[in-house]
Design an enzyme around this catalytic site. Structure first.
Site, PDB file in Angstrom:
ATOM      1  N   LYS A   1       3.870  -5.716  -9.175  1.00 44.56           N
ATOM      2  CA  LYS A   1       4.041  -5.787 -10.564  1.00 44.56           C
ATOM      3  C   LYS A   1       5.337  -6.895 -11.258  1.00 44.56           C
ATOM      4  CE  LYS A   1       5.003  -1.213 -10.656  1.00 44.56           C
ATOM      5  NZ  LYS A   1       4.724  -0.984  -9.318  1.00 44.56           N
TER       6      LYS A   1
ATOM      7  N   ARG B   1       5.160   6.424 -15.665  1.00 44.85           N
ATOM      8  CA  ARG B   1       4.957   7.116 -14.266  1.00 44.85           C
ATOM      9  C   ARG B   1       4.685   8.506 -14.123  1.00 44.85           C
ATOM     10  NH1 ARG B   1       8.366   2.849 -11.336  1.00 44.85           N
ATOM     11  NH2 ARG B   1       8.005   2.995  -9.202  1.00 44.85           N
TER      12      ARG B   1
ATOM     13  N   ARG C   1       9.456  -7.023   2.011  1.00 44.42           N
ATOM     14  CA  ARG C   1      10.734  -7.127   1.128  1.00 44.42           C
ATOM     15  C   ARG C   1      11.989  -6.725   1.244  1.00 44.42           C
ATOM     16  NH1 ARG C   1       8.853  -4.685  -4.760  1.00 44.42           N
ATOM     17  NH2 ARG C   1       9.956  -2.824  -4.190  1.00 44.42           N
TER      18      ARG C   1
ATOM     19  N   ARG D   1      17.415  -4.085  -1.265  1.00 45.95           N
ATOM     20  CA  ARG D   1      17.060  -2.754  -1.849  1.00 45.95           C
ATOM     21  C   ARG D   1      16.896  -1.762  -0.703  1.00 45.95           C
ATOM     22  NH1 ARG D   1      12.206  -2.736  -6.349  1.00 45.95           N
ATOM     23  NH2 ARG D   1      11.969  -0.400  -5.420  1.00 45.95           N
TER      24      ARG D   1
ATOM     25  N   ARG E   1       7.636   7.276  -1.550  1.00 46.17           N
ATOM     26  CA  ARG E   1       7.310   6.673  -2.982  1.00 46.17           C
ATOM     27  C   ARG E   1       6.177   6.515  -3.354  1.00 46.17           C
ATOM     28  NH1 ARG E   1      10.427   1.479  -1.798  1.00 46.17           N
ATOM     29  NH2 ARG E   1       9.607   0.584  -3.487  1.00 46.17           N
TER      30      ARG E   1
HETATM   31  P1  ADP Z   1       8.676   0.215  -6.932  1.00 47.81           P
HETATM   32  O1  ADP Z   1       7.470  -0.288  -7.989  1.00 47.81           O
HETATM   33  O2  ADP Z   1       8.472  -0.949  -5.936  1.00 47.81           O
HETATM   34  O3  ADP Z   1       8.822   1.669  -6.531  1.00 47.81           O
HETATM   35  P2  ADP Z   1      10.442   0.131  -9.184  1.00 47.81           P
HETATM   36  O4  ADP Z   1      11.740  -0.868  -9.236  1.00 47.81           O
HETATM   37  O5  ADP Z   1       9.573   0.066 -10.156  1.00 47.81           O
HETATM   38  O6  ADP Z   1      10.081  -0.108  -7.553  1.00 47.81           O
HETATM   39  O7  ADP Z   1      11.149   1.800  -8.845  1.00 47.81           O
HETATM   40  C1  ADP Z   1      12.063   2.006  -8.044  1.00 47.81           C
HETATM   41  C2  ADP Z   1      12.493   3.374  -7.868  1.00 47.81           C
HETATM   42  O8  ADP Z   1      13.038   3.582  -9.321  1.00 47.81           O
HETATM   43  C3  ADP Z   1      11.415   4.482  -7.959  1.00 47.81           C
HETATM   44  O9  ADP Z   1      11.092   4.830  -6.584  1.00 47.81           O
HETATM   45  C4  ADP Z   1      11.775   5.724  -8.921  1.00 47.81           C
HETATM   46  O10 ADP Z   1      12.852   6.422  -7.894  1.00 47.81           O
HETATM   47  C5  ADP Z   1      12.690   5.043  -9.826  1.00 47.81           C
HETATM   48  N1  ADP Z   1      12.023   4.912 -11.072  1.00 47.81           N
HETATM   49  C6  ADP Z   1      11.552   3.688 -11.682  1.00 47.81           C
HETATM   50  N2  ADP Z   1      10.756   3.897 -12.908  1.00 47.81           N
HETATM   51  C7  ADP Z   1      10.522   5.195 -13.072  1.00 47.81           C
HETATM   52  C8  ADP Z   1       9.862   6.036 -13.922  1.00 47.81           C
HETATM   53  N3  ADP Z   1       9.326   5.465 -15.028  1.00 47.81           N
HETATM   54  N4  ADP Z   1      10.019   7.275 -13.759  1.00 47.81           N
HETATM   55  C9  ADP Z   1      10.813   7.943 -12.721  1.00 47.81           C
HETATM   56  N5  ADP Z   1      11.315   7.260 -11.779  1.00 47.81           N
HETATM   57  C10 ADP Z   1      11.322   5.877 -12.066  1.00 47.81           C
END
Ligand code: ADP
Length: 195
Positions: free
Chosen positions: A14, A89, A128, A134, A146
């Site tokens: 994404k 999400r 990654r 990260r 996750r």
């Molecule tokens: P990835 O898609 O690789 O998990 P992101 O950067 O989108 O990476 O998200 C990293 C973390 O941030 C998630 O594991 C979650 O803990 C938190 N997070 C991100 N977006 C949301 C969301 N919309 N709702 C709840 N938690 C979120």
């Protein structure tokens, strides 16, 4: 306005595709993951709270991310459209987003869902983790958590948009360019109708 949700599990590409899409279509990129990491970097109270969840591979509470998105929409009144990445999400986030967009007299045009197998996701995230800095990409247990959160809480969000015929599935395995072209085709098909 033309608003897109880029959807898919962690590691589905994404972030990479978002960069290409915002450059081509002039959309404002709203990634809740990036917004949360920025809050952590500045050690804000919100960031400190969110970090506890993120380190465990759990979703951050709905009210926290919904508040962040609401602020981001307000601070970008002139955007031609938004690309939502990593949001919504949960069903509650999807309902909140619909309401926020309604206030702006706009809506989601399409949800583009990237499909990638679980083996490939874990491989990509561990890779990654070697360079991204990260911490949630380094530990396989956190990665699995996750993906588990995605399967349980996030995947149903696609059903929410399916009811409105707004979901398109795209094969998220292949070269970055191939996947980008598939995404653009879907956007172009809809954008002309919306413009
Ligand atoms: P990835 O898609 O690789 O998990 P992101 O950067 O989108 O990476 O998200 C990293 C973390 O941030 C998630 O594991 C979650 O803990 C938190 N997070 C991100 N977006 C949301 C969301 N919309 N709702 C709840 N938690 C979120």
């Amino acid at each position: 306005m033309f608003n897109i949700i880029l959807f898919g599990p962690p590691g589905s590409g994404k972030g990479t595709q978002s960069q290409n899409l915002i450059a081509k279509y002039g959309l404002k990129h709203l990634s809740t993951g990036d917004l949360l990491r920025s809050e952590i970097a500045f050690q804000t109270p919100l960031g400190i709270e969110a970090k506890n969840f993120m380190d465990k591979g759990q979703l951050v509470p709905d009210e926290v991310v919904i508040g962040m998105i609401s602020t981001a929409l307000e601070t970008n009144p002139d955007a031609q459209g938004f690309l939502f990445d990593g949001f919504p999400r949960t069903d509650a986030q999807a309902e909140a987003l619909d309401k926020l967009l309604q206030l702006k007299k706009t809506s989601i045009a399409v949800m583009l869902a990237l499909d990638v197998s679980e083996d490939e996701l874990i491989k990509r995230l561990l890779h990654r983790g070697q360079s991204s800095g990260r911490s949630d990409d380094v530990d396989e247990a956190v990665i699995r958590s996750r993906i588990h959160e995605y399967e349980n809480k996030t995947k149903p969000v696609a059903d929410y948009y399916k009811k409105f015929n707004k979901v398109v599935h795209i094969k998220g395995e292949g070269s970055v360019d191939e996947i980008f072209n598939l995404l653009c085709k879907e956007i172009d098909d809809r954008k002309n109708v919306d413009d």
